[in-house]
Design a protein around this motif. Structure first.
Motif, mmCIF file in Angstrom:
data_model
loop_
_atom_site.group_PDB
_atom_site.id
_atom_site.type_symbol
_atom_site.label_atom_id
_atom_site.label_comp_id
_atom_site.label_asym_id
_atom_site.label_seq_id
_atom_site.Cartn_x
_atom_site.Cartn_y
_atom_site.Cartn_z
ATOM 1 N N SER A 228 59.765 -49.351 -13.551
ATOM 2 C CA SER A 228 60.346 -50.413 -12.745
ATOM 3 C C SER A 228 59.185 -51.213 -12.153
ATOM 4 O O SER A 228 58.025 -50.819 -12.276
ATOM 5 N N THR A 229 59.506 -52.327 -11.512
ATOM 6 C CA THR A 229 58.473 -53.124 -10.863
ATOM 7 C C THR A 229 58.841 -53.383 -9.409
ATOM 8 O O THR A 229 60.019 -53.416 -9.049
ATOM 9 N N ALA A 230 57.801 -53.575 -8.615
ATOM 10 C CA ALA A 230 57.935 -54.002 -7.218
ATOM 11 C C ALA A 230 56.935 -55.135 -7.054
ATOM 12 O O ALA A 230 55.731 -54.904 -7.006
ATOM 13 N N VAL B 88 49.744 -50.773 0.953
ATOM 14 C CA VAL B 88 51.067 -51.363 0.722
ATOM 15 C C VAL B 88 51.393 -51.357 -0.768
ATOM 16 O O VAL B 88 52.508 -51.028 -1.161
ATOM 17 N N ALA B 89 50.418 -51.681 -1.614
ATOM 18 C CA ALA B 89 50.658 -51.653 -3.067
ATOM 19 C C ALA B 89 51.062 -50.253 -3.517
ATOM 20 O O ALA B 89 51.993 -50.091 -4.312
ATOM 21 N N ILE B 90 50.393 -49.234 -2.983
ATOM 22 C CA ILE B 90 50.726 -47.842 -3.315
ATOM 23 C C ILE B 90 52.146 -47.508 -2.853
ATOM 24 O O ILE B 90 52.940 -46.927 -3.594
ATOM 25 N N ALA B 91 52.465 -47.904 -1.620
ATOM 26 C CA ALA B 91 53.802 -47.641 -1.076
ATOM 27 C C ALA B 91 54.882 -48.347 -1.897
ATOM 28 O O ALA B 91 55.987 -47.819 -2.077
ATOM 29 N N MET B 92 54.563 -49.529 -2.413
ATOM 30 C CA MET B 92 55.521 -50.274 -3.239
ATOM 31 C C MET B 92 55.809 -49.531 -4.546
ATOM 32 O O MET B 92 56.959 -49.489 -4.995
ATOM 33 N N VAL B 93 54.774 -48.945 -5.151
ATOM 34 C CA VAL B 93 54.981 -48.159 -6.376
ATOM 35 C C VAL B 93 55.906 -46.981 -6.084
ATOM 36 O O VAL B 93 56.898 -46.763 -6.789
ATOM 37 N N LYS B 94 55.592 -46.238 -5.051
ATOM 38 C CA LYS B 94 56.404 -45.061 -4.711
ATOM 39 C C LYS B 94 57.829 -45.468 -4.354
ATOM 40 O O LYS B 94 58.793 -44.803 -4.747
ATOM 41 N N GLY B 95 57.960 -46.560 -3.614
ATOM 42 C CA GLY B 95 59.278 -47.044 -3.220
ATOM 43 C C GLY B 95 60.119 -47.501 -4.400
ATOM 44 O O GLY B 95 61.325 -47.255 -4.455
ATOM 45 N N ALA B 96 59.478 -48.166 -5.369
ATOM 46 C CA ALA B 96 60.216 -48.620 -6.556
ATOM 47 C C ALA B 96 60.674 -47.432 -7.401
ATOM 48 O O ALA B 96 61.804 -47.417 -7.884
#
Length: 171
Positions: free
Chosen positions: A24-26, A81-89
Protein backbone atom coordinates in the motif's frame (compact mmCIF):
# COMPACT_ATOMS: atom_id res chain seq x y z
CA UNK A 1 6.01 7.77 -16.67
CA UNK A 2 9.52 7.31 -17.99
CA UNK A 3 10.95 4.04 -19.25
CA UNK A 4 13.12 3.46 -16.17
CA UNK A 5 10.10 3.79 -13.88
CA UNK A 6 8.16 1.26 -15.93
CA UNK A 7 10.99 -1.26 -15.59
CA UNK A 8 11.16 -0.68 -11.83
CA UNK A 9 7.37 -1.09 -11.56
CA UNK A 10 7.53 -4.32 -13.55
CA UNK A 11 10.34 -5.69 -11.36
CA UNK A 12 8.35 -4.84 -8.21
CA UNK A 13 5.29 -6.50 -9.76
CA UNK A 14 7.18 -9.73 -10.47
CA UNK A 15 8.47 -10.02 -6.89
CA UNK A 16 5.11 -9.26 -5.28
CA UNK A 17 3.32 -11.60 -7.69
CA UNK A 18 5.72 -14.47 -6.93
CA UNK A 19 5.78 -13.95 -3.15
CA UNK A 20 2.02 -13.30 -2.93
CA UNK A 21 2.65 -10.23 -0.74
CA UNK A 22 0.71 -6.98 -0.75
CA UNK A 23 1.68 -3.31 -0.75
CA UNK A 24 0.00 0.00 0.00
CA UNK A 25 1.09 3.63 -0.12
CA UNK A 26 0.95 6.57 2.27
CA UNK A 27 1.68 9.72 0.31
CA UNK A 28 1.78 13.35 1.21
CA UNK A 29 3.69 15.56 -1.24
CA UNK A 30 3.66 12.96 -4.03
CA UNK A 31 -0.15 12.98 -4.02
CA UNK A 32 -0.67 9.47 -5.39
CA UNK A 33 2.18 9.36 -7.90
CA UNK A 34 3.78 6.33 -6.20
CA UNK A 35 0.47 4.47 -6.32
CA UNK A 36 0.14 5.44 -9.98
CA UNK A 37 3.61 4.01 -10.69
CA UNK A 38 2.68 0.74 -8.98
CA UNK A 39 -0.57 0.27 -10.88
CA UNK A 40 1.07 1.02 -14.24
CA UNK A 41 1.68 -2.72 -14.53
CA UNK A 42 -1.33 -4.86 -15.53
CA UNK A 43 -2.42 -7.21 -12.76
CA UNK A 44 -1.50 -4.84 -9.94
CA UNK A 45 -4.81 -5.56 -8.21
CA UNK A 46 -3.32 -8.88 -7.09
CA UNK A 47 -0.82 -7.10 -4.78
CA UNK A 48 -1.74 -3.40 -4.51
CA UNK A 49 -4.53 -2.80 -1.99
CA UNK A 50 -4.67 0.99 -2.08
CA UNK A 51 -3.20 4.20 -0.82
CA UNK A 52 -3.84 7.00 1.59
CA UNK A 53 -3.04 10.49 0.38
CA UNK A 54 -2.40 12.26 3.67
CA UNK A 55 -1.71 15.74 2.37
CA UNK A 56 -2.44 17.38 5.73
CA UNK A 57 -1.37 16.45 9.25
CA UNK A 58 -4.95 15.73 10.35
CA UNK A 59 -5.12 12.80 7.92
CA UNK A 60 -1.64 11.57 8.88
CA UNK A 61 -2.86 11.43 12.49
CA UNK A 62 -6.39 10.11 11.95
CA UNK A 63 -5.87 7.54 9.19
CA UNK A 64 -2.20 6.61 9.57
CA UNK A 65 -1.83 6.94 13.35
CA UNK A 66 1.09 9.39 13.18
CA UNK A 67 1.62 10.83 16.65
CA UNK A 68 0.39 14.43 17.05
CA UNK A 69 3.31 15.28 19.33
CA UNK A 70 5.80 14.08 16.72
CA UNK A 71 4.20 16.28 14.06
CA UNK A 72 4.24 19.26 16.43
CA UNK A 73 7.85 18.81 17.49
CA UNK A 74 9.50 17.69 14.24
CA UNK A 75 6.99 18.77 11.52
CA UNK A 76 5.64 16.37 8.91
CA UNK A 77 8.90 16.55 6.96
CA UNK A 78 11.12 14.20 8.94
CA UNK A 79 12.33 10.63 8.90
CA UNK A 80 10.24 9.61 11.92
CA UNK A 81 6.99 10.70 10.25
CA UNK A 82 7.87 8.80 7.05
CA UNK A 83 8.50 5.67 9.15
CA UNK A 84 5.23 6.13 11.03
CA UNK A 85 3.39 6.53 7.71
CA UNK A 86 4.73 3.17 6.48
CA UNK A 87 3.65 1.41 9.67
CA UNK A 88 0.29 3.19 9.64
CA UNK A 89 -0.43 2.25 6.02
CA UNK A 90 0.43 -1.40 6.65
CA UNK A 91 -1.99 -1.40 9.57
CA UNK A 92 -4.81 0.65 8.03
CA UNK A 93 -4.76 -1.16 4.69
CA UNK A 94 -3.65 -4.55 6.06
CA UNK A 95 -0.70 -4.98 3.72
CA UNK A 96 2.65 -6.72 4.07
CA UNK A 97 4.54 -3.66 2.81
CA UNK A 98 4.01 0.07 2.41
CA UNK A 99 5.77 2.96 0.71
CA UNK A 100 5.57 6.51 2.10
CA UNK A 101 6.59 10.02 1.07
CA UNK A 102 6.43 13.29 3.01
CA UNK A 103 8.11 16.54 2.11
CA UNK A 104 8.13 19.94 0.46
CA UNK A 105 7.84 19.77 -3.32
CA UNK A 106 7.69 23.56 -3.70
CA UNK A 107 7.82 26.10 -5.02
CA UNK A 108 7.00 27.62 -1.62
CA UNK A 109 6.77 26.41 1.97
CA UNK A 110 10.41 25.85 2.72
CA UNK A 111 12.38 27.17 5.66
CA UNK A 112 16.09 27.47 6.40
CA UNK A 113 15.88 24.22 8.41
CA UNK A 114 13.71 22.40 5.86
CA UNK A 115 14.23 23.86 2.38
CA UNK A 116 12.00 23.20 -0.62
CA UNK A 117 12.99 19.92 -2.24
CA UNK A 118 13.38 18.09 1.09
CA UNK A 119 11.42 14.87 0.83
CA UNK A 120 11.62 11.85 3.14
CA UNK A 121 10.86 8.49 1.57
CA UNK A 122 10.32 5.25 3.47
CA UNK A 123 9.25 1.71 2.74
CA UNK A 124 9.06 -1.57 4.53
CA UNK A 125 7.00 -3.66 6.89
CA UNK A 126 5.56 -2.91 10.32
CA UNK A 127 8.79 -4.38 11.77
CA UNK A 128 11.46 -3.07 9.39
CA UNK A 129 11.52 0.26 7.56
CA UNK A 130 14.24 1.80 5.40
CA UNK A 131 14.41 5.51 4.57
CA UNK A 132 15.95 7.93 2.11
CA UNK A 133 16.14 11.71 2.11
CA UNK A 134 15.91 13.70 -1.13
CA UNK A 135 17.29 17.21 -0.74
CA UNK A 136 17.65 18.99 -4.07
CA UNK A 137 15.17 21.49 -5.49
CA UNK A 138 14.67 21.20 -9.25
CA UNK A 139 11.19 22.71 -9.33
CA UNK A 140 7.95 21.11 -8.22
CA UNK A 141 7.32 18.74 -11.15
CA UNK A 142 10.86 17.39 -11.23
CA UNK A 143 11.03 17.16 -7.42
CA UNK A 144 7.91 14.96 -7.47
CA UNK A 145 9.19 12.81 -10.33
CA UNK A 146 12.54 12.31 -8.58
CA UNK A 147 10.83 11.44 -5.28
CA UNK A 148 8.53 8.93 -6.99
CA UNK A 149 11.40 7.25 -8.86
CA UNK A 150 13.56 7.09 -5.73
CA UNK A 151 10.66 5.67 -3.70
CA UNK A 152 10.12 2.92 -6.26
CA UNK A 153 13.85 2.10 -6.42
CA UNK A 154 14.08 2.09 -2.62
CA UNK A 155 11.16 -0.35 -2.45
CA UNK A 156 12.55 -2.58 -5.20
CA UNK A 157 15.89 -2.83 -3.38
CA UNK A 158 14.07 -3.56 -0.11
CA UNK A 159 12.08 -6.35 -1.77
CA UNK A 160 15.18 -7.88 -3.35
CA UNK A 161 16.94 -7.90 0.03
CA UNK A 162 13.90 -9.31 1.82
CA UNK A 163 13.47 -12.09 -0.70
CA UNK A 164 17.11 -13.08 -1.17
CA UNK A 165 17.65 -16.79 -0.67
CA UNK A 166 19.18 -17.35 2.75
CA UNK A 167 22.04 -19.85 3.09
CA UNK A 168 21.14 -22.95 5.05
CA UNK A 169 23.68 -23.97 7.65
CA UNK A 170 23.86 -27.47 8.99
CA UNK A 171 25.50 -27.98 12.31
Amino acid sequence: MDFESKITSRDISEILWETEKTVSTAESCTGGRIAEAIIAVPGASKYFKGGIISYVNEIKERLLGVDHQLLEEKTAVCEEVAIAMVKGACKALQTDYAIAATGLAGPTGGTKEIPVGTIWLACGTPDRVVTMKVEEDHGRDINLAIATNHAMELFLNFLKEENEPRPVYEG
